[in-house]
Design a protein around this motif. Structure first.
Motif, PDB file in Angstrom:
ATOM      1  N   TRP A  51       0.833  -1.184   0.025  1.00 24.97           N
ATOM      2  CA  TRP A  51       0.018   0.169  -0.072  1.00 24.97           C
ATOM      3  C   TRP A  51       0.777   1.245   0.300  1.00 24.97           C
ATOM      4  CZ3 TRP A  51      -4.493   1.007  -1.491  1.00 24.97           C
ATOM      5  CH2 TRP A  51      -5.480  -0.164  -1.337  1.00 24.97           C
ATOM      6  N   MET A  54       1.788   1.368  -3.726  1.00 22.31           N
ATOM      7  CA  MET A  54       0.759   1.339  -4.754  1.00 22.31           C
ATOM      8  C   MET A  54      -0.518   2.204  -4.486  1.00 22.31           C
ATOM      9  SD  MET A  54       2.079  -0.329  -7.028  1.00 22.31           S
ATOM     10  CE  MET A  54       0.659  -0.438  -8.369  1.00 22.31           C
ATOM     11  N   LEU A  58      -2.405   4.162  -7.232  1.00 21.13           N
ATOM     12  CA  LEU A  58      -3.699   3.652  -7.616  1.00 21.13           C
ATOM     13  C   LEU A  58      -4.891   4.513  -7.501  1.00 21.13           C
ATOM     14  CD1 LEU A  58      -5.643   0.915  -7.683  1.00 21.13           C
ATOM     15  CD2 LEU A  58      -5.687   0.881  -5.152  1.00 21.13           C
TER      16      LEU A  58
END
Length: 168
Positions: A51, A54, A58
């Motif tokens: 996380w 990304m 994202l």
């Protein structure tokens, strides 16, 4: 006449910052996790690692079209400027996370996601602002400068991440 050059310099700076931020974390992840005292490769911690990498990408990818449309409806410059504010506030908050361990990782991930929203606002509206500001005969040059800054930001982020990871 001067507006188009102000628009070009401002949007180029915004794109540069947004793309630097996409790649800066990759190299500095070991230092970031060392700073919050968390082993990202320990069982149960790999989601923090993913996380952290990304989350920004994202959110930026998912929101760029929606925020571009919002810029069309509410004003491109208004959404772009709001993106600069969101991006900057999240960057400041990222440097001031007081927690360590998994709580620190969650806060860092949250602020990276907020920063991704700001980055998406910048990326979604910069091209539209330049298209409005420049005549068709100059538009290619303006968009080219903007995209060179985006590509340069990806490489600058890697170098800056390496340098910053050595500074505690």
């Amino acid at each position: 006449m001067a507006y188009k050059w102000i628009a070009l310099s401002n949007t180029t700076l915004g794109i540069l910052l947004a793309t630097v931020n996409q790649s800066i974390v990759i190299i500095s992840l070991p230092a970031i996790f060392r700073g919050i005292g968390l082993n990202p490769l320990a069982p149960g911690n790999t989601s923090y690692l993913l996380w952290m990498l990304m989350g920004y990408l994202l959110v930026s990818a998912v929101l760029v079209v929606t925020l571009g449309r919002l810029g069309d409806m509410l004003g491109r410059v208004k959404i772009y400027n709001l993106g600069f504010v969101v991006f900057t506030v999240a960057a400041i908050l990222l440097s001031a996370v007081p927690f360590s361990g998994s709580a620190g990782a969650i806060w860092l991930i949250g602020f990276r996601i907020v920063q991704g929203v700001g980055g998406a606002m910048l990326m979604a509206n910069s091209t539209a602002i330049l298209t409005d500001a420049f005549s068709p005969s100059e538009r290619g040059m303006a968009l080219g400068i903007n995209q060179v800054a985006a590509l340069a930001g990806s490489f600058i982020g890697l170098v800056a991440g390496g340098l910053l990871s050595q500074w505690d």
